[in-house]
Write a protein that holds these residues in place. Structure first.
Motif, short mmCIF file in Angstrom:
data_model
loop_
_atom_site.label_atom_id
_atom_site.label_comp_id
_atom_site.label_asym_id
_atom_site.label_seq_id
_atom_site.Cartn_x
_atom_site.Cartn_y
_atom_site.Cartn_z
N SER A 163 0.69 -1.18 0.08
CA SER A 163 0.02 -0.16 -0.20
C SER A 163 0.75 1.35 -0.02
O SER A 163 1.60 1.34 0.67
CB SER A 163 -1.04 0.06 1.36
OG SER A 163 -1.63 1.38 1.27
N ALA A 164 0.49 2.21 -0.88
CA ALA A 164 1.34 3.54 -0.90
C ALA A 164 1.12 4.26 0.60
O ALA A 164 1.91 5.09 0.97
CB ALA A 164 0.60 4.37 -1.89
N ASN A 194 5.98 3.93 -7.50
CA ASN A 194 4.46 4.09 -7.65
C ASN A 194 3.92 3.24 -8.84
O ASN A 194 4.54 3.37 -9.73
CB ASN A 194 4.06 5.29 -7.79
CG ASN A 194 4.17 6.33 -6.49
OD1 ASN A 194 4.03 6.03 -5.48
ND2 ASN A 194 4.18 7.49 -6.77
N THR A 208 0.25 2.30 -8.77
CA THR A 208 -1.04 2.89 -9.11
C THR A 208 -1.10 4.01 -8.05
O THR A 208 -0.11 4.16 -7.21
CB THR A 208 -2.27 1.92 -8.94
OG1 THR A 208 -2.29 1.50 -7.71
CG2 THR A 208 -1.96 0.65 -9.88
N GLU A 209 -2.24 4.60 -8.05
CA GLU A 209 -2.47 5.65 -7.13
C GLU A 209 -2.42 5.16 -5.63
O GLU A 209 -2.00 5.60 -4.79
CB GLU A 209 -3.71 6.09 -7.26
CG GLU A 209 -4.26 7.43 -6.41
CD GLU A 209 -5.36 7.78 -6.40
OE1 GLU A 209 -6.14 8.59 -5.35
OE2 GLU A 209 -6.12 7.48 -7.43
N HIS A 210 -2.73 3.86 -5.49
CA HIS A 210 -2.59 3.19 -4.14
C HIS A 210 -1.79 2.05 -3.95
O HIS A 210 -1.53 1.69 -2.67
CB HIS A 210 -4.15 2.37 -3.75
CG HIS A 210 -5.17 3.52 -3.89
ND1 HIS A 210 -5.42 4.37 -3.07
CD2 HIS A 210 -6.02 3.69 -4.93
CE1 HIS A 210 -6.43 5.30 -3.34
NE2 HIS A 210 -6.91 4.81 -4.63
N THR A 211 -0.97 1.75 -4.83
CA THR A 211 0.13 0.36 -4.81
C THR A 211 1.28 1.07 -5.11
O THR A 211 1.63 1.70 -6.25
CB THR A 211 -0.44 -0.39 -5.70
OG1 THR A 211 -1.45 -0.98 -5.22
CG2 THR A 211 0.69 -1.73 -5.47
N CYS A 212 2.31 0.55 -4.31
CA CYS A 212 3.72 0.79 -4.47
C CYS A 212 4.56 -0.53 -4.65
O CYS A 212 4.20 -1.52 -4.32
CB CYS A 212 4.50 1.78 -3.14
SG CYS A 212 3.90 3.26 -3.33
#
Length: 102
Positions: free
Chosen positions: A19-20, A37, A39-43
């Protein structure tokens, strides 16, 4: 020290997504410079999507004297990875290491 803090086979075998919110910028403790990064929510831990994978936070030689440079701040997949688990044994075999026989 256990094999889990000196082996490094898992750090040089798997992609590590998390999770980001676990990064410093998201309120967590994973250094932002070591996370890409996705996605917006995943690193993803830097280096773990290479072939072969090798986490950018791993120092030393896998299977001999390897150490995580951010062990206290590592992301949840690393915290949840179990020493001696089937995934651990798979990573160890991949690097020519003997089973732990825990």
């Amino acid at each position: 020290m256990t094999a889990c803090t000196t082996c490094g086979a898992c750090c040089a075998s798997f992609r590590v997504d998390f999770s980001a919110f676990e990064t410093e910028g998201g309120g967590g403790s994973v250094p932002a410079g070591l996370a890409d990064n996705i996605t917006e929510h995943t690193c993803r831990m830097r280096g773990t999507d290479h072939s072969p994978p090798r986490c950018a936070a791993l120092y030393g030689k896998t299977g001999e004297q390897a150490i995580c440079g951010i062990y206290e701040w590592r992301p949840s997949p690393c915290r949840e990875f179990e020493e001696g688990s089937p995934a651990c044994e798979h990573a160890r075999r991949k690097h020519g290491l003997a089973a732990l026989n825990l």
